[in-house]
Structures are given as C-alpha cells and as structure tokens.
Design an enzyme around this catalytic site. Sequence first.
Site, PDB file in Angstrom:
ATOM      1  N   ALA A  35       6.506  48.892 -35.941  1.00 12.43           N
ATOM      2  CA  ALA A  35       7.278  49.265 -34.758  1.00 12.43           C
ATOM      3  C   ALA A  35       6.335  49.422 -33.566  1.00 12.43           C
ATOM      4  O   ALA A  35       5.190  49.850 -33.720  1.00 12.43           O
ATOM      5  CB  ALA A  35       8.011  50.576 -35.027  1.00 12.43           C
ATOM      6  N   THR A  37       5.455  24.634 -22.563  1.00 10.83           N
ATOM      7  CA  THR A  37       6.911  24.472 -22.408  1.00 10.83           C
ATOM      8  C   THR A  37       7.483  25.823 -21.959  1.00 10.83           C
ATOM      9  O   THR A  37       8.166  26.500 -22.720  1.00 10.83           O
ATOM     10  CB  THR A  37       7.567  24.028 -23.737  1.00 10.83           C
ATOM     11  OG1 THR A  37       7.076  24.858 -24.813  1.00 10.83           O
ATOM     12  CG2 THR A  37       7.273  22.596 -24.064  1.00 10.83           C
ATOM     13  N   LYS A  51      -1.185  41.418 -27.509  1.00  7.44           N
ATOM     14  CA  LYS A  51      -1.496  41.966 -28.838  1.00  7.44           C
ATOM     15  C   LYS A  51      -3.011  41.957 -28.977  1.00  7.44           C
ATOM     16  O   LYS A  51      -3.714  41.370 -28.134  1.00  7.44           O
ATOM     17  CB  LYS A  51      -0.840  41.155 -29.940  1.00  7.44           C
ATOM     18  CG  LYS A  51      -1.341  39.722 -30.023  1.00  7.44           C
ATOM     19  CD  LYS A  51      -0.830  39.033 -31.249  1.00  7.44           C
ATOM     20  CE  LYS A  51      -1.537  37.719 -31.436  1.00  7.44           C
ATOM     21  NZ  LYS A  51      -1.202  37.014 -32.629  1.00  7.44           N
ATOM     22  N   CYS A 109       5.054  33.043 -26.629  1.00  2.59           N
ATOM     23  CA  CYS A 109       5.991  32.326 -27.503  1.00  2.59           C
ATOM     24  C   CYS A 109       7.328  33.037 -27.726  1.00  2.59           C
ATOM     25  O   CYS A 109       8.368  32.493 -27.387  1.00  2.59           O
ATOM     26  CB  CYS A 109       5.329  32.038 -28.847  1.00  2.59           C
ATOM     27  SG  CYS A 109       4.013  30.818 -28.709  1.00  2.59           S
ATOM     28  N   LEU A 123       0.347  28.631 -35.458  1.00  2.00           N
ATOM     29  CA  LEU A 123      -0.811  29.536 -35.415  1.00  2.00           C
ATOM     30  C   LEU A 123      -0.493  30.806 -34.635  1.00  2.00           C
ATOM     31  O   LEU A 123       0.389  30.831 -33.782  1.00  2.00           O
ATOM     32  CB  LEU A 123      -2.025  28.826 -34.801  1.00  2.00           C
ATOM     33  CG  LEU A 123      -2.003  28.345 -33.349  1.00  2.00           C
ATOM     34  CD1 LEU A 123      -2.144  29.467 -32.350  1.00  2.00           C
ATOM     35  CD2 LEU A 123      -3.098  27.333 -33.139  1.00  2.00           C
ATOM     36  N   VAL A 137      -3.254  26.362 -27.937  1.00  2.00           N
ATOM     37  CA  VAL A 137      -2.956  25.541 -29.115  1.00  2.00           C
ATOM     38  C   VAL A 137      -3.889  24.326 -29.181  1.00  2.00           C
ATOM     39  O   VAL A 137      -4.523  24.063 -30.207  1.00  2.00           O
ATOM     40  CB  VAL A 137      -1.474  25.070 -29.099  1.00  2.00           C
ATOM     41  CG1 VAL A 137      -1.229  23.974 -30.126  1.00  2.00           C
ATOM     42  CG2 VAL A 137      -0.566  26.256 -29.390  1.00  2.00           C
TER      43      VAL A 137
HETATM   44  P1  NAD Z   1      -1.355  26.550 -22.457  1.00  3.84           P
HETATM   45  O1  NAD Z   1      -0.627  26.726 -21.182  1.00  3.84           O
HETATM   46  O2  NAD Z   1      -2.394  27.504 -22.884  1.00  3.84           O
HETATM   47  O3  NAD Z   1      -2.029  25.108 -22.490  1.00  3.84           O
HETATM   48  C1  NAD Z   1      -1.384  23.930 -22.065  1.00  3.84           C
HETATM   49  C2  NAD Z   1      -2.441  23.030 -21.445  1.00  3.84           C
HETATM   50  O4  NAD Z   1      -1.852  21.737 -21.211  1.00  3.84           O
HETATM   51  C3  NAD Z   1      -2.954  23.508 -20.098  1.00  3.84           C
HETATM   52  O5  NAD Z   1      -4.370  23.568 -20.142  1.00  3.84           O
HETATM   53  C4  NAD Z   1      -2.487  22.433 -19.107  1.00  3.84           C
HETATM   54  O6  NAD Z   1      -3.380  22.229 -18.042  1.00  3.84           O
HETATM   55  C5  NAD Z   1      -2.416  21.230 -20.008  1.00  3.84           C
HETATM   56  N1  NAD Z   1      -1.541  20.143 -19.516  1.00  3.84           N
HETATM   57  C6  NAD Z   1      -0.270  20.223 -19.051  1.00  3.84           C
HETATM   58  N2  NAD Z   1       0.186  18.997 -18.732  1.00  3.84           N
HETATM   59  C7  NAD Z   1      -0.817  18.127 -19.001  1.00  3.84           C
HETATM   60  C8  NAD Z   1      -0.953  16.725 -18.870  1.00  3.84           C
HETATM   61  N3  NAD Z   1       0.031  15.947 -18.428  1.00  3.84           N
HETATM   62  N4  NAD Z   1      -2.128  16.153 -19.223  1.00  3.84           N
HETATM   63  C9  NAD Z   1      -3.153  16.908 -19.691  1.00  3.84           C
HETATM   64  N5  NAD Z   1      -3.071  18.248 -19.839  1.00  3.84           N
HETATM   65  C10 NAD Z   1      -1.915  18.846 -19.501  1.00  3.84           C
HETATM   66  O7  NAD Z   1      -0.198  26.451 -23.578  1.00  3.84           O
HETATM   67  P2  NAD Z   1      -0.322  26.887 -25.119  1.00  3.84           P
HETATM   68  O8  NAD Z   1      -0.225  28.360 -25.278  1.00  3.84           O
HETATM   69  O9  NAD Z   1      -1.468  26.149 -25.716  1.00  3.84           O
HETATM   70  O10 NAD Z   1       1.055  26.290 -25.672  1.00  3.84           O
HETATM   71  C11 NAD Z   1       1.273  24.903 -25.772  1.00  3.84           C
HETATM   72  C12 NAD Z   1       2.547  24.673 -26.558  1.00  3.84           C
HETATM   73  O11 NAD Z   1       2.388  25.142 -27.909  1.00  3.84           O
HETATM   74  C13 NAD Z   1       3.780  25.401 -26.027  1.00  3.84           C
HETATM   75  O12 NAD Z   1       4.914  24.593 -26.221  1.00  3.84           O
HETATM   76  C14 NAD Z   1       3.871  26.620 -26.888  1.00  3.84           C
HETATM   77  O13 NAD Z   1       5.184  27.115 -27.002  1.00  3.84           O
HETATM   78  C15 NAD Z   1       3.412  26.077 -28.231  1.00  3.84           C
HETATM   79  N6  NAD Z   1       2.828  27.083 -29.123  1.00  3.84           N
HETATM   80  C16 NAD Z   1       1.980  28.027 -28.636  1.00  3.84           C
HETATM   81  C17 NAD Z   1       1.415  28.961 -29.492  1.00  3.84           C
HETATM   82  C18 NAD Z   1       0.500  30.021 -28.963  1.00  3.84           C
HETATM   83  O14 NAD Z   1       0.171  30.931 -29.737  1.00  3.84           O
HETATM   84  N7  NAD Z   1       0.057  29.965 -27.726  1.00  3.84           N
HETATM   85  C19 NAD Z   1       1.709  28.930 -30.852  1.00  3.84           C
HETATM   86  C20 NAD Z   1       2.567  27.938 -31.319  1.00  3.84           C
HETATM   87  C21 NAD Z   1       3.124  27.018 -30.444  1.00  3.84           C
END
Ligand code: NAD
Length: 436
Positions: A254, A86, A322, A262, A153, A11
């Site tokens: 399906a 998260t 996917k 997520c 996204l 993200v």
């Molecule tokens: P991710 O694990 O790919 O990335 C998270 C990043 O945050 C990691 O690089 C980690 O090192 C960094 N991080 C953690 N703690 C930190 C800190 N204190 N300081 C600096 N960096 C720190 O996670 P993601 O897939 O990008 O998802 C992030 C959030 O967005 C989640 O809550 C997820 O549910 C939500 N989200 C994800 C998507 C998706 O498609 N992946 C879509 C919508 C929402």
Amino acid sequence: MKVGIIGTGYVGLPTGVGLAELGNSVVCVDKVAEKIDMLNAGKLPIYEDSLDELFFKNVKNGRLKFTTSMKEAVAEADIVLIAVGTPPHPVTHEADLTFIYQAAEELAECLTGYTVVATKSTVPVGTGDEIEKIIGKKNPNADFDVISLPEFLREGYAIHDFFNPDRIIVGTNSIKAKNIMEKLYQPFAEKTNILFVSRKSSETIKYASNAFLAMKIHYINEIANFCEKTGANVAEVAKGMGLDKRIGNRFLNAGIGFGGSCFPKDTMAMAFMGQKAGAPIELVETTIKGNNKRKEQMAERILNAVCDLDNPKIAVWGLAFKEGTDDCRQSPAIEIIEKIINSNAQIKVYDPKAMQNARKILQDKVIYCDDMYETASGADVLVILTEWQQFAQADVNKLKQIMRRKVVLDFRNMLQPDEAVAAGFVYQRIGLKYEK
Ligand code: NAD
C-alpha cells in the site's frame, strides 16, 4: 543478428545493451542529437542499475552503436525494434501514436532485404495493422513483417528483467518472422516461456497486464484505508493475502498511488479502448478515478499535519515515481507536492537520483537539498514519498535533534514505528492507525 533500435529511452537503451550483450550487433537511433552525442561520449542519459557496465563493455567491443541516422540503424538490420514514446493524448487520454507513425514513415524508406519490424512500444490494438499500411504505402517494394513485441521490464530493474523475463510475448502470424524471433530469443528458450500469439492478442496482453497490476495496487490502497479505520494492519493483511498463490505477494504494497510513465497512461488508454470498442472496462475506469483521489487524500493528510502553523516547513524525501529510477514522469510524489505547493508552506525536497528530472517539473517552487538530513533540518513535518532504501536507514534520533516539530508522515512505510514513537515523533504510516 543485426538489430536496429528506434528510440534510446528507458526501454530502447537497456534493450539495446541487453541484445548487444547476447552477441547481436545493435545500432540504436534517436532523433534527439544531444542524447546520441552523450551516448557516443560514453555518458548515459538515464539512471538504470547495472546499465553502465554492460553499456561500456559493448560499446568497446563494437557491438553497440548510436546514431541519429535512421538509415544506419535500419538498412542492414534483420530486426528493427520501435521503442518510441506513446504518451497520453492531452484531451482524449488515448495513446498518442504520433511518434510511432513518424518512426514507421521514416524507417520505411530505409528497409533493405527482409526485415522484421517489431513494436516494443505499448500500442493500442490494431496499431500493427496501421504500421503495416504506412510502411507498405511509403515503400511498396519493402519485404517486411510487422510484429508486436511488448515490453514488460520494470524501470530500475531493466537490465535484470531483460536477462530474466517472466515471459516473452510475440504477436505474429508470419512463420518467417517467428523463425527470426526464435533465433533472437534462443538464449532464453530453456528458461523462459516464449508465447507466440496473434498481433492483436499481443497488443492486448500488454495493456491488460498493466491495467491489472494498477488495479491490484489500487485495491490494496483501498484496503489500507479500511485498515486505518478498523485497526487492522495492511502490511499483515497483504502478507496473509499474498501467501495465497492465486493472489501472489507482489504489487500489494500500500502506498501513495501508482504513477510512472506506464500505469497512468496505460490504464487511461485501456479505458479509452474499452469505450471505443463498446466494451467498457469499468474496473479500470474506477481504478483511474480512485488513484487520482488517492493523491488528493495524501496531500490532504500533509496539509492537515501543518494546518495549525503560520509558516509551516515541510520536508519531502523522495521524488522519483519509485525507488531505483530517476524517472519523474507522472510521479505520484511530484503530483502530491504540486497539490500542496500553493499552500503557505515552505517545501524542501530530496531524492538520491531524481533531483535533475524533478527540477524540470517543480522548477523554483521548492527548495532542493543535497542530503536527506539537510532537507529535514528545521522542518515541522517530514513526508516520505518514495521507497528508497536509504530512508529506511534514517537515524530517528538525529531527526529528532534537527526537526522543529516531530511529525513524520511515512507514506512508504519505511521507518520502524516503535523507534519513531520512542524518539518522540507523532508518526503516521499507511494502512495502520499507529497509536502508542
Ligand atoms: P522514452 O520517452 O524514454 O524514450 C523514447 C525515445 O524515442 C526518446 O529518446 C525519443 O527521442 C525517441 N524517439 C521518438 N521518436 C523517434 C524517431 N522517430 N526516431 C528516433 N527516435 C525517436 O520512452 P520509454 O519510457 O522508453 O517508453 C517507450 C515505449 O515503451 C512506450 O510506449 C512505453 O509505454 C513502453 N514501455 C515503457 C516501459 C518503461 O518502464 N519506461 C516499460 C514497458 C513499456
């Protein structure tokens, strides 16, 4: 505007690149130094379509920077986006907010001047209140508003979705924060619904949306089972249903069950929140159970296809959760493989983008191949588990020559059934009992 982004994952990174492309000055911080070193060396730590071009362009023009220093990202920023993970709590399955609270503690000390702190991560209702308390306690002089800014996204389309959002949801009651967010999203004002709601409504919108989409997937999977028993074809049924605008044609493919970083965790968190609030969301609870069962059903179908063999060889096409991504987090493909791994079968696997991530999970329990035909060579059964377009182009006559037994379990409905059957394959797909 000046934007700080905490977390450079699936993200944070595309969001940072997108905001820089819109003309903002963006500094992304991550606590994993190797990631920041890679990014500063011009290498992307994730695969996302079209990300590289905009990444290079904006690094070059100086609008996009990467650092391990929270201060560098936050001190000058008008807006700080929290985009850390998260994940589900291993025991309770609620959202684990350790990274969120850590980020709030760390950023609090770095705030200077009025700053909007926006939570992009998916967080339970009331998390904004907690973040506000943490920052206020750590830095009582800080001038800030905490808002909810959920991300919608799709992985694999992150850049496309950044520039073409269906809607932008902003959860805040602060006029000051609203004005700043309107300025940030001004380029979208003409073409996108920007909806301002309360912080708690915004936090709920994200979970309620993801849980609804997961339910839709589970529903069509159950309809697929029904079609297999009754002789209907789920692809036709989905098409007919989808023409109804009230239903819509998306998320009606399906398949093998939903996965990814997520839907599994967000449905579990939603169910947990419902129970905690004394308002159980039983449809979501049923969806979670049904989705777990779905992967068991798929594993059973694979094992049934080789149950008469002494040393069966199974070829698997697709490991990512996917197509379009290298992400294997909660990939149903991987989970299905894990369910058959202890059988006596030899398993060879291939994915165009996700081999590296899959290797971290499956380690040396499977054989990794460099191309799809090498995987199928000598196999008794070929299973398609991710919907990469290249699998739809497979040459079935070539497969016929290289496979030991001619069985295809096309769990992503990629191949032309008539072609496969004409080539002599025993062919199974989802939601259609294929007999010719
Ligand atoms: P991710 O694990 O790919 O990335 C998270 C990043 O945050 C990691 O690089 C980690 O090192 C960094 N991080 C953690 N703690 C930190 C800190 N204190 N300081 C600096 N960096 C720190 O996670 P993601 O897939 O990008 O998802 C992030 C959030 O967005 C989640 O809550 C997820 O549910 C939500 N989200 C994800 C998507 C998706 O498609 N992946 C879509 C919508 C929402």
